[in-house]
Design a protein around this motif. Structure first.
Motif, PDB file in Angstrom:
ATOM      1  N   ALA A  17      32.524  29.265  39.926  1.00  0.00           N
ATOM      2  CA  ALA A  17      33.118  29.185  41.618  1.00  0.00           C
ATOM      3  C   ALA A  17      31.867  29.289  42.379  1.00  0.00           C
ATOM      4  CB  ALA A  17      34.006  30.398  41.674  1.00  0.00           C
ATOM      5  N   LEU A  18      30.579  29.253  41.837  1.00  0.00           N
ATOM      6  CA  LEU A  18      29.338  29.289  42.589  1.00  0.00           C
ATOM      7  C   LEU A  18      29.121  28.289  43.520  1.00  0.00           C
ATOM      8  CD1 LEU A  18      27.519  31.990  42.555  1.00  0.00           C
ATOM      9  CD2 LEU A  18      25.931  30.692  41.075  1.00  0.00           C
ATOM     10  N   THR A  19      28.763  28.368  44.671  1.00  0.00           N
ATOM     11  CA  THR A  19      28.292  27.183  45.528  1.00  0.00           C
ATOM     12  C   THR A  19      26.802  27.518  46.026  1.00  0.00           C
ATOM     13  OG1 THR A  19      29.201  28.373  47.494  1.00  0.00           O
ATOM     14  CG2 THR A  19      30.431  26.644  46.514  1.00  0.00           C
ATOM     15  N   TRP A  20      25.852  26.475  46.273  1.00  0.00           N
ATOM     16  CA  TRP A  20      24.731  26.624  46.581  1.00  0.00           C
ATOM     17  C   TRP A  20      24.340  27.266  47.642  1.00  0.00           C
ATOM     18  CZ3 TRP A  20      21.479  25.633  42.871  1.00  0.00           C
ATOM     19  CH2 TRP A  20      21.608  24.633  41.930  1.00  0.00           C
ATOM     20  N   ASN A  21      25.224  27.463  48.719  1.00  0.00           N
ATOM     21  CA  ASN A  21      24.988  28.401  49.827  1.00  0.00           C
ATOM     22  C   ASN A  21      25.208  29.897  49.443  1.00  0.00           C
ATOM     23  OD1 ASN A  21      27.786  28.442  49.397  1.00  0.00           O
ATOM     24  ND2 ASN A  21      28.378  28.295  51.734  1.00  0.00           N
ATOM     25  N   ASP A  22      25.558  30.250  48.098  1.00  0.00           N
ATOM     26  CA  ASP A  22      25.545  31.656  47.448  1.00  0.00           C
ATOM     27  C   ASP A  22      24.267  31.979  46.909  1.00  0.00           C
ATOM     28  OD1 ASP A  22      28.363  32.000  48.071  1.00  0.00           O
ATOM     29  OD2 ASP A  22      28.921  31.006  46.240  1.00  0.00           O
ATOM     30  N   LEU A  23      23.284  30.907  46.966  1.00  0.00           N
ATOM     31  CA  LEU A  23      21.968  31.249  46.434  1.00  0.00           C
ATOM     32  C   LEU A  23      20.908  31.254  47.342  1.00  0.00           C
ATOM     33  CD1 LEU A  23      23.523  30.078  43.967  1.00  0.00           C
ATOM     34  CD2 LEU A  23      21.412  29.146  43.028  1.00  0.00           C
ATOM     35  N   ASN A  24      19.963  32.318  47.351  1.00  0.00           N
ATOM     36  CA  ASN A  24      18.891  32.374  48.475  1.00  0.00           C
ATOM     37  C   ASN A  24      17.698  32.452  47.701  1.00  0.00           C
ATOM     38  OD1 ASN A  24      16.952  33.189  50.049  1.00  0.00           O
ATOM     39  ND2 ASN A  24      18.390  34.487  51.318  1.00  0.00           N
ATOM     40  N   PHE A  25      16.863  31.045  47.737  1.00  0.00           N
ATOM     41  CA  PHE A  25      15.877  30.834  46.893  1.00  0.00           C
ATOM     42  C   PHE A  25      14.572  31.426  47.509  1.00  0.00           C
ATOM     43  CE2 PHE A  25      18.608  27.232  45.627  1.00  0.00           C
ATOM     44  CZ  PHE A  25      18.435  27.480  44.202  1.00  0.00           C
TER      45      PHE A  25
ATOM     46  N   PRO B 252      32.702  41.818  46.950  1.00  0.00           N
ATOM     47  CA  PRO B 252      31.213  40.943  46.801  1.00  0.00           C
ATOM     48  C   PRO B 252      30.304  41.786  46.260  1.00  0.00           C
ATOM     49  CG  PRO B 252      32.826  40.402  48.945  1.00  0.00           C
ATOM     50  CD  PRO B 252      33.172  41.948  48.327  1.00  0.00           C
ATOM     51  N   ARG B 253      29.398  41.253  45.670  1.00  0.00           N
ATOM     52  CA  ARG B 253      28.139  41.809  45.356  1.00  0.00           C
ATOM     53  C   ARG B 253      26.968  40.798  45.543  1.00  0.00           C
ATOM     54  NH1 ARG B 253      30.546  40.684  40.453  1.00  0.00           N
ATOM     55  NH2 ARG B 253      29.447  40.132  38.710  1.00  0.00           N
ATOM     56  N   THR B 254      25.744  41.427  45.826  1.00  0.00           N
ATOM     57  CA  THR B 254      24.688  40.264  45.705  1.00  0.00           C
ATOM     58  C   THR B 254      23.626  41.138  44.703  1.00  0.00           C
ATOM     59  OG1 THR B 254      24.746  40.258  48.144  1.00  0.00           O
ATOM     60  CG2 THR B 254      22.680  39.862  47.231  1.00  0.00           C
ATOM     61  N   ILE B 255      22.943  40.264  43.867  1.00  0.00           N
ATOM     62  CA  ILE B 255      22.096  40.579  42.970  1.00  0.00           C
ATOM     63  C   ILE B 255      20.579  39.971  43.014  1.00  0.00           C
ATOM     64  CG2 ILE B 255      24.058  41.312  41.203  1.00  0.00           C
ATOM     65  CD1 ILE B 255      23.566  38.803  39.798  1.00  0.00           C
ATOM     66  N   LYS B 256      19.694  40.595  42.463  1.00  0.00           N
ATOM     67  CA  LYS B 256      18.499  39.895  42.321  1.00  0.00           C
ATOM     68  C   LYS B 256      18.311  39.173  41.124  1.00  0.00           C
ATOM     69  CE  LYS B 256      15.654  41.230  45.692  1.00  0.00           C
ATOM     70  NZ  LYS B 256      14.681  40.351  46.714  1.00  0.00           N
TER      71      LYS B 256
ATOM     72  N   VAL C  37      14.782  27.428  37.381  1.00  0.00           N
ATOM     73  CA  VAL C  37      15.727  26.369  36.594  1.00  0.00           C
ATOM     74  C   VAL C  37      16.757  25.935  37.455  1.00  0.00           C
ATOM     75  CG1 VAL C  37      17.331  26.429  34.756  1.00  0.00           C
ATOM     76  CG2 VAL C  37      15.110  27.601  34.290  1.00  0.00           C
ATOM     77  N   LEU C  38      17.182  26.857  38.360  1.00  0.00           N
ATOM     78  CA  LEU C  38      18.534  26.383  39.106  1.00  0.00           C
ATOM     79  C   LEU C  38      17.935  25.425  40.236  1.00  0.00           C
ATOM     80  CD1 LEU C  38      19.873  30.091  39.642  1.00  0.00           C
ATOM     81  CD2 LEU C  38      21.221  27.974  38.687  1.00  0.00           C
ATOM     82  N   LYS C  39      16.483  25.712  40.688  1.00  0.00           N
ATOM     83  CA  LYS C  39      16.017  24.489  41.542  1.00  0.00           C
ATOM     84  C   LYS C  39      15.973  23.358  41.101  1.00  0.00           C
ATOM     85  CE  LYS C  39      13.071  27.821  44.647  1.00  0.00           C
ATOM     86  NZ  LYS C  39      11.746  28.030  44.590  1.00  0.00           N
TER      87      LYS C  39
END
Length: 390
Positions: free
Chosen positions: A225-233, A262-266, A274-276
């Protein structure tokens, strides 16, 4: 000439080919709404049986003594209860619960008259469930909920399940079963080998997905369900605020995470790199398919139609690579256990692991911690023997 009266009783056929009879019946006026009440009575084996039932209803309605039918069997009470239950839980939970009833409870108790169910009957079925099911306590609890509902509707006065004795000898069986069970996680070395094999494959999406699962501890549905705006590079953070789940009729839908929090993880640098790279590759691959993946709500992992992947697809991928390279067998969820286990081995605290994995109950985290402690003890004696060299 007197016109012949047409009988309201009609015949119909069952799938088995047998004949049954039915008739519509007038039940009088509902005092609550002022409207006429009608019903269809069916299932009579003979025309005569249907005639007698119709005559009784007409007489009772005429005398004002007709009693509105109520649910009589466990199945009928369940049918009423489950309509209310569906309104109180997530769709995925509803599906799992109805599966529990379909597979275990209704085959055992569905035909029982609700007022005839007593403690000995309940005890018999609890013993049967305990002999074959690890989660028999849950089965018993759900079976009891239907009778609690019957009490609220004044069908019965007490719940016989409240007086059932839970078997105690099953704990030893469960313990032995757990000891014999293949552990559902990888060691550090096994995980490195698993990811190395995946990296050599042409399915780059699978490699990125499984690396993310192993290095984040996310649930499969959360990753899909993850979208790119859920990631902070910039901060190497990942926001988990939704999950793909399975609903009625095998329909997939997006819901809140399992704990509803919801939770935010490092994340580590390598996984984020790899995700980039996957984001760049996805852009090119999906442009060929006619999709612009640079939208904020673009899925990190999507199918060829740029929609949610099937949850079962991930299972096929992991089995495929395990078979090809003759790797140890774990499930997709086993990567979550692997992450948890390796966090403990790396020195993370119980609270840190609980928060990272989104465990609402610390007991879940403790169960994995117990495994790590056992492994550490085994390694300690090996180190001791190696040191003594005897």
């Amino acid at each position: 000439m007197v016109k012949k009266k047409v009988s309201p009783i009609k015949s119909y056929k069952l799938k088995s080919g047998e004949t049954r009879y039915e008739f519509p019946a007038y039940l009088g006026v509902d005092p609550l709404t002022g409207k006429q009440k009608r019903t269809l009575k069916r299932g009579f084996k003979t025309h005569k049986e249907a005639e007698l039932a119709l005559a009784r209803i007409k007489l009772d309605v005429a005398n004002g003594t007709y009693q509105q039918e109520r649910a009589e069997t466990y199945q009928e009470v369940y049918d009423l209860w489950v309509k209310q239950y569906e309104k109180t839980v997530e769709e995925s939970t509803y599906v799992k619960t109805t599966g529990l009833f379909k597979n275990h409870i209704l085959p055992a108790m569905g035909t029982y008259k609700i007022e005839k169910i007593h403690v000995d009957v309940c005890q018999q079925h609890v013993d049967e469930w305990a002999a074959k099911l690890k989660n028999y306590r849950m089965v018993k609890a759900y079976a009891a909920k239907v009778l609690d509902f019957a009490i609220k509707r004044s069908y019965i006065l007490t719940n016989p399940f409240a007086h059932v004795d839970l078997p105690t000898n099953t704990s030893k069986k469960a313990k032995r079963a757990d000891e014999d069970k293949v552990e559902n996680f990888y060691t550090r070395e096994q995980l490195i080998e698993f990811l190395s094999c995946l990296e050599r494959e042409s399915n780059h999406k699978a490699y990125v997905l499984f690396r993310l699962l192993a290095f984040s501890g996310m649930r499969r549905g959360e990753a899909l369900a993850l979208t790119w705006n859920d990631l902070n590079f910039t901060t190497n953070e990942l926001r988990i605020n939704k999950a793909l789940s399975l609903g009625k009729d095998n329909r997939q839908y997006v819901k809140l995470p399992k704990t509803d929090l919801p939770r935010t993880i490092k994340m580590d640098d390598k996984t984020m790199d790899v995700l980039k790279e996957w984001k760049k590759k996805q852009k090119l691959d999906y442009l060929v398919l006619g999709f612009n993946t640079m939208q904020p709500k673009q899925l990190v992992f999507s199918n060829e139609q740029n929609k949610h992947m099937q949850l079962t697809k991930v299972r096929k991928w992991i089995v495929q690579v395990q078979n090809k390279y003759k790797l140890g067998k774990i499930t997709t969820h086993g990567l979550r256990h692997t992450h948890c286990s390796l966090l403990f081995e790396a020195g993370a605290s119980l609270k840190e692991v609980q928060d990272r994995l989104g465990h609402s109950d610390v007991k879940t985290t403790m169960n994995i911690y117990a495994h790590v402690t056992k492994k550490a003890k085994e390694e300690a004696i090996l180190k001791f023997a190696s040191y003594i060299e005897m």
